[in-house]
Structures are given as structure tokens and as C-alpha cells.
Scaffold this motif. Structure first.
Motif, mmCIF file in Angstrom:
data_model
loop_
_atom_site.group_PDB
_atom_site.id
_atom_site.type_symbol
_atom_site.label_atom_id
_atom_site.label_comp_id
_atom_site.label_asym_id
_atom_site.label_seq_id
_atom_site.Cartn_x
_atom_site.Cartn_y
_atom_site.Cartn_z
ATOM 1 N N GLU A 156 0.818 -1.220 0.000
ATOM 2 C CA GLU A 156 0.000 0.000 0.000
ATOM 3 C C GLU A 156 0.850 1.268 0.000
ATOM 4 O O GLU A 156 0.311 2.373 -0.094
ATOM 5 N N ARG A 157 2.167 1.138 0.111
ATOM 6 C CA ARG A 157 2.998 2.314 0.383
ATOM 7 C C ARG A 157 3.092 3.297 -0.774
ATOM 8 O O ARG A 157 3.439 4.456 -0.562
ATOM 9 N N GLU A 158 2.823 2.867 -1.975
ATOM 10 C CA GLU A 158 2.765 3.800 -3.099
ATOM 11 C C GLU A 158 1.357 4.352 -3.258
ATOM 12 O O GLU A 158 1.169 5.529 -3.551
ATOM 13 N N ARG A 159 0.380 3.513 -3.027
ATOM 14 C CA ARG A 159 -1.012 3.902 -3.271
ATOM 15 C C ARG A 159 -1.540 4.916 -2.257
ATOM 16 O O ARG A 159 -2.498 5.634 -2.542
ATOM 17 N N ILE A 160 -0.936 4.963 -1.056
ATOM 18 C CA ILE A 160 -1.456 5.887 -0.044
ATOM 19 C C ILE A 160 -1.357 7.344 -0.476
ATOM 20 O O ILE A 160 -2.033 8.208 0.092
ATOM 21 N N PHE A 161 -0.531 7.639 -1.492
ATOM 22 C CA PHE A 161 -0.393 9.013 -1.960
ATOM 23 C C PHE A 161 -1.387 9.350 -3.075
ATOM 24 O O PHE A 161 -1.404 10.474 -3.572
ATOM 25 N N GLU A 162 -2.204 8.375 -3.469
ATOM 26 C CA GLU A 162 -3.219 8.631 -4.488
ATOM 27 C C GLU A 162 -4.410 9.331 -3.843
ATOM 28 O O GLU A 162 -4.778 9.037 -2.703
ATOM 29 N N ARG A 163 -5.033 10.213 -4.587
ATOM 30 C CA ARG A 163 -6.195 10.923 -4.055
ATOM 31 C C ARG A 163 -7.332 9.963 -3.730
ATOM 32 O O ARG A 163 -7.652 9.079 -4.509
ATOM 33 N N PHE A 164 -7.929 10.151 -2.564
ATOM 34 C CA PHE A 164 -9.100 9.414 -2.088
ATOM 35 C C PHE A 164 -8.809 7.951 -1.774
ATOM 36 O O PHE A 164 -9.727 7.182 -1.504
ATOM 37 N N HIS A 165 -7.554 7.546 -1.793
ATOM 38 C CA HIS A 165 -7.245 6.160 -1.458
ATOM 39 C C HIS A 165 -7.206 5.986 0.057
ATOM 40 O O HIS A 165 -6.578 6.764 0.765
ATOM 41 N N ARG A 166 -7.896 4.964 0.552
ATOM 42 C CA ARG A 166 -7.890 4.649 1.976
ATOM 43 C C ARG A 166 -7.521 3.182 2.153
ATOM 44 O O ARG A 166 -7.927 2.337 1.354
ATOM 45 N N ILE A 167 -6.797 2.885 3.212
ATOM 46 C CA ILE A 167 -6.482 1.500 3.539
ATOM 47 C C ILE A 167 -7.644 0.939 4.344
ATOM 48 O O ILE A 167 -8.024 1.499 5.375
ATOM 49 N N LEU A 168 -8.196 -0.168 3.887
ATOM 50 C CA LEU A 168 -9.355 -0.759 4.548
ATOM 51 C C LEU A 168 -8.945 -1.460 5.838
ATOM 52 O O LEU A 168 -7.831 -1.960 5.972
ATOM 53 N N GLY A 169 -9.871 -1.472 6.791
ATOM 54 C CA GLY A 169 -9.655 -2.239 8.009
ATOM 55 C C GLY A 169 -8.841 -1.561 9.086
ATOM 56 O O GLY A 169 -8.478 -2.198 10.074
ATOM 57 N N THR A 170 -8.559 -0.272 8.923
ATOM 58 C CA THR A 170 -7.761 0.419 9.943
ATOM 59 C C THR A 170 -8.603 0.882 11.124
ATOM 60 O O THR A 170 -8.078 1.109 12.215
ATOM 61 N N GLY A 171 -9.906 1.059 10.892
ATOM 62 C CA GLY A 171 -10.767 1.577 11.945
ATOM 63 C C GLY A 171 -10.641 3.075 12.146
ATOM 64 O O GLY A 171 -11.247 3.643 13.056
ATOM 65 N N VAL A 172 -9.850 3.743 11.292
ATOM 66 C CA VAL A 172 -9.651 5.193 11.389
ATOM 67 C C VAL A 172 -10.275 5.850 10.161
ATOM 68 O O VAL A 172 -9.983 5.470 9.028
ATOM 69 N N GLU A 173 -11.147 6.818 10.405
ATOM 70 C CA GLU A 173 -11.807 7.498 9.296
ATOM 71 C C GLU A 173 -10.918 8.592 8.730
ATOM 72 O O GLU A 173 -10.144 9.215 9.448
ATOM 73 N N GLY A 174 -11.043 8.821 7.430
ATOM 74 C CA GLY A 174 -10.266 9.878 6.792
ATOM 75 C C GLY A 174 -10.826 10.190 5.421
ATOM 76 O O GLY A 174 -11.709 9.491 4.917
ATOM 77 N N THR A 175 -10.307 11.227 4.809
ATOM 78 C CA THR A 175 -10.780 11.635 3.485
ATOM 79 C C THR A 175 -9.996 10.979 2.362
ATOM 80 O O THR A 175 -10.435 10.986 1.209
ATOM 81 N N GLY A 176 -8.819 10.445 2.670
ATOM 82 C CA GLY A 176 -7.974 9.908 1.612
ATOM 83 C C GLY A 176 -7.287 10.992 0.811
ATOM 84 O O GLY A 176 -6.816 10.745 -0.305
ATOM 85 N N LEU A 177 -7.196 12.193 1.385
ATOM 86 C CA LEU A 177 -6.585 13.322 0.667
ATOM 87 C C LEU A 177 -5.305 13.834 1.321
ATOM 88 O O LEU A 177 -4.474 14.441 0.650
ATOM 89 N N GLY A 178 -5.144 13.604 2.606
ATOM 90 C CA GLY A 178 -4.039 14.215 3.337
ATOM 91 C C GLY A 178 -2.669 13.907 2.759
ATOM 92 O O GLY A 178 -1.855 14.811 2.528
ATOM 93 N N LEU A 179 -2.378 12.632 2.490
ATOM 94 C CA LEU A 179 -1.055 12.269 1.989
ATOM 95 C C LEU A 179 -0.865 12.669 0.534
ATOM 96 O O LEU A 179 0.253 12.932 0.094
ATOM 97 N N SER A 180 -1.973 12.731 -0.216
ATOM 98 C CA SER A 180 -1.891 13.251 -1.589
ATOM 99 C C SER A 180 -1.476 14.710 -1.574
ATOM 100 O O SER A 180 -0.655 15.155 -2.388
#
Length: 219
Positions: A156-180
Motif C-alpha cells: 500500500e505504500r505507493e497507493r497511499i499518496f493517491e487521491r481518495f485512497h484509503r487502507i481498509l480495516g484500519t478503523g480510522v476514518e479519513g478523506t484519503g486526501l491528506g497524503l496526496s
């Protein structure tokens, strides 16, 4: 993509409002009101991240460029997260803070720090650790943010920088935009960002490298 990201929380807010209207007891009303507030907070966070993303787009970059000491800025920004760390009993420590001057926008660097620090604190469990290091090597200003959180699988380490991408199963909510947003800022200034294991080979380590300011050269 942006329309979808806004439509989803707004639909949830409508459902939560309906539940609040149908509540029959004070306990139900309080529970549903809390759920509605959580939904409003999520929607607000999403809108704020979308606006930030637009503001740091390369063709929208109008912020003033000047020499900035990343060490001083990091030391100042960390203070804003002291309460967030205390609420989860997280040991947040600036282990290394050596002057590292770069040519950049103060505002954009604060956005970068905000996203990295808030992510580290959100994904680190109660009683965990977040360590920050700032220093300079021969060519770069280096910022490292390490945590003892849930970590990021190598796949997942490359994909986390894609817009709106979230890692499933973390239990933490987010927009998927911060790292992008972080990667966008880093690349605008000719830098790099790398992800690896964090504290004691657990959690995550984000390493940002930005070109050092060359004295005598104006932006």
C-alpha cells in the motif's frame, strides 16, 4: 471524485437527522445527536481537505516563497498538537531539531506538517509514541515523522499518496486526501517522500527531503 466524496457524507447526515427526529427518549436523542455531530465533523474535515488540495495545486500556487527554517516551523507546529497527543496519552517528542533552511511557502509547509502529524497521532493507539526529527545533510533538509501505530503494508505504500485512497480495516476514518496533499507539496519544491517502518520496526516512518536553500539565490 470530489462530488462523490461530498455526496457520501451529506447522505449520511440526512439519515442521522432522520434518526434524531424519530428518537423517542432523551437517551436516544442524545445518542443520535452525537452521531449527527460526528457526521458534521467528518463532512467539515472533508470539505477542508478538498479546499486545501485545490489551494496547493501547482497551477494555484500563489503563496509567497521565502527562506524558511524547517526546524523552527516544526517546533512551532508541534505545540498545536499537544492536546491531541495528551488525549490519547501519546508520547510525542521532538528528538532532533537542527536548523534546515529551505526555499518554500510557510503556509504550504504548515499544511504538510499538519497532515503528517495529525495522521501519526490518529493512527497511533492510546499510550503509543510519535517521534519527529528535523536536520540537514549535505544537500537536503530532512523531516522524519515516526510512530508506533498500525503501520502501512508494503503493497500500500505507493497507493497511499493517491487521491481518495484509503487502507481498509484500519478503523480510522479519513478523506484519503491528506497524503496526496503532502506529496503534491513535496514535489512542487523538488523534494521526495519515502515510507518505511516506524518506531522499533512498528508503525510508520515518513521521511521528507527538500532541497536546502542556497544563500544568495532569491526565489
Amino acid at each position: 471524485d470530489a462530488a462523490h466524496e461530498l455526496r457520501t457524507p451529506l447522505t449520511a447526515l440526512q439519515l442521522q437527522l432522520g434518526n434524531l427526529k424519530r428518537a423517542k427518549t432523551d437517551e436516544e436523542r442524545e445518542h443520535n445527536a452525537n452521531k449527527l455531530q460526528e457526521g458534521i465533523d467528518r463532512a467539515t474535515r472533508g470539505v477542508r481537505q478538498l479546499l486545501t488540495m485545490a489551494r496547493v495545486e501547482p497551477n494555484m500556487l500563489g503563496a509567497k516563497i521565502a527562506p524558511v527554517d524547517l526546524a523552527a516551523l516544526t517546533s512551532d507546529t508541534i505545540k498545536e498538537y499537544a492536546d491531541m497527543a495528551a488525549q490519547k496519552n501519546i508520547d510525542m517528542e521532538l528528538l532532533r531539531n537542527e536548523s534546515a533552511v529551505i526555499q518554500a511557502s510557510d503556509e504550504n509547509l504548515r499544511i504538510l506538517l499538519d497532515n503528517l502529524l495529525s495522521n501519526a497521532l490518529r493512527y497511533t493507539p492510546v499510550g503509543g509514541k510519535v517521534h519527529i526529527c528535523v536536520y540537514a545533510d549535505a544537500e537536503s533538509a530532512v523531516l522524519e515523522v515516526l510512530d508506533s501505530g498500525i503501520g502501512i503494508p508494503e503493497t500500500e505504500r505507493e497507493r497511499i499518496f493517491e487521491r481518495f485512497h484509503r487502507i481498509l480495516g484500519t478503523g480510522v476514518e479519513g478523506t484519503g486526501l491528506g497524503l496526496s496533499i503532502v506529496k503534491n507539496i513535496v514535489e512542487q519544491y523538488g523534494g521526495t517522500i519515502h515510507v518505511a517502518e516506524g518506531i522499533s520496526d512498528k508503525g510508520s516512518r515518513f521521511t521528507v527531503r527538500l532541497p536546502l536553500h542556497q544563500k544568495g539565490i532569491d526565489a
